[in-house]
Design a protein around this motif. Structure first.
Motif, PDB file in Angstrom:
ATOM      1  N   LEU A 112      -0.159  -7.131  36.846  1.00  0.00           N
ATOM      2  CA  LEU A 112      -0.741  -6.491  35.749  1.00  0.00           C
ATOM      3  C   LEU A 112       0.339  -5.775  34.808  1.00  0.00           C
ATOM      4  O   LEU A 112       1.122  -5.179  35.241  1.00  0.00           O
ATOM      5  CB  LEU A 112      -1.526  -5.253  36.216  1.00  0.00           C
ATOM      6  CG  LEU A 112      -2.521  -4.330  35.143  1.00  0.00           C
ATOM      7  CD1 LEU A 112      -3.302  -5.268  34.543  1.00  0.00           C
ATOM      8  CD2 LEU A 112      -3.130  -3.443  35.644  1.00  0.00           C
ATOM      9  N   ASP A 153      -0.963 -12.341  40.996  1.00  0.00           N
ATOM     10  CA  ASP A 153      -1.159 -11.965  39.724  1.00  0.00           C
ATOM     11  C   ASP A 153      -0.612 -10.667  39.414  1.00  0.00           C
ATOM     12  O   ASP A 153      -0.412  -9.858  40.446  1.00  0.00           O
ATOM     13  CB  ASP A 153      -2.695 -11.716  39.264  1.00  0.00           C
ATOM     14  CG  ASP A 153      -3.330 -13.268  39.218  1.00  0.00           C
ATOM     15  OD1 ASP A 153      -2.777 -14.080  39.079  1.00  0.00           O
ATOM     16  OD2 ASP A 153      -4.539 -13.109  39.345  1.00  0.00           O
ATOM     17  N   LYS A 174      -3.356  -9.465  32.827  1.00  0.00           N
ATOM     18  CA  LYS A 174      -3.181  -9.739  34.111  1.00  0.00           C
ATOM     19  C   LYS A 174      -2.736 -11.265  34.062  1.00  0.00           C
ATOM     20  O   LYS A 174      -3.272 -12.086  33.153  1.00  0.00           O
ATOM     21  CB  LYS A 174      -4.542  -9.899  34.882  1.00  0.00           C
ATOM     22  CG  LYS A 174      -4.336 -10.108  36.342  1.00  0.00           C
ATOM     23  CD  LYS A 174      -5.761 -10.068  36.987  1.00  0.00           C
ATOM     24  CE  LYS A 174      -5.428  -9.485  38.372  1.00  0.00           C
ATOM     25  NZ  LYS A 174      -6.788  -9.306  39.073  1.00  0.00           N
TER      26      LYS A 174
END
Length: 141
Positions: free
Chosen positions: A121, A119, A130
């Motif tokens: 940000l 993931d 995210k």
């Protein structure tokens, strides 16, 4: 830089819009490397036996087999056949152990890859979000 829309001053503050990110994802594709093609069992076996040492052992086994076939007495024939059997056993054992170790190493590498964070940000539509790493597109901040 201008083509990607990276020259905009408010891009750092607002980021891409969700619609623009989707458009770029469709245009540039997912952010991931292509996977290496898996090797077949025959390719693994060949990789284990295609070396000089195994070649020398194979030549010695062939010579011992020829000596066994042309031996005059049964004692020499049995001795040479035992040599052939031992050499074939060594080559087979070495190949089997190599294939098992290679499979274990590949499984460990796959497990490590699965544990990695996938993931990121980002700033999109002016908010921190995210998203999966494979959905990052050019211009994301």
């Amino acid at each position: 830089i201008n083509e990607l829309g990276l020259a905009s001053a408010d891009l750092l503050r607002v980021g891409l819009s969700s619609a623009e990110a989707q458009r770029r994802l469709e245009k540039y594709g997912h952010n991931k490397l292509t996977e290496k093609e898996k090797t077949t069992l025959l390719q693994r076996i060949w990789a284990q036996v295609a070396n000089v040492l195994v070649g020398i052992l194979a030549v010695v086994a062939i010579v011992a087999a020829i000596k066994a076939a042309t031996a005059d007495n049964s004692e020499d024939r049995v001795t040479n056949l035992i040599e052939v059997g031992l050499i074939v056993f060594v080559i087979t054992t070495n190949t089997t152990i190599g294939i098992i170790q290679e499979g274990s190493a590949e499984a460990a590498a796959d497990a490590l890859k699965a544990m990695l964070s996938s993931d990121a940000l980002l700033v999109r539509d002016g908010k921190d979000v995210k998203v999966p790493a494979d959905e990052i597109v050019p211009g994301d901040v």
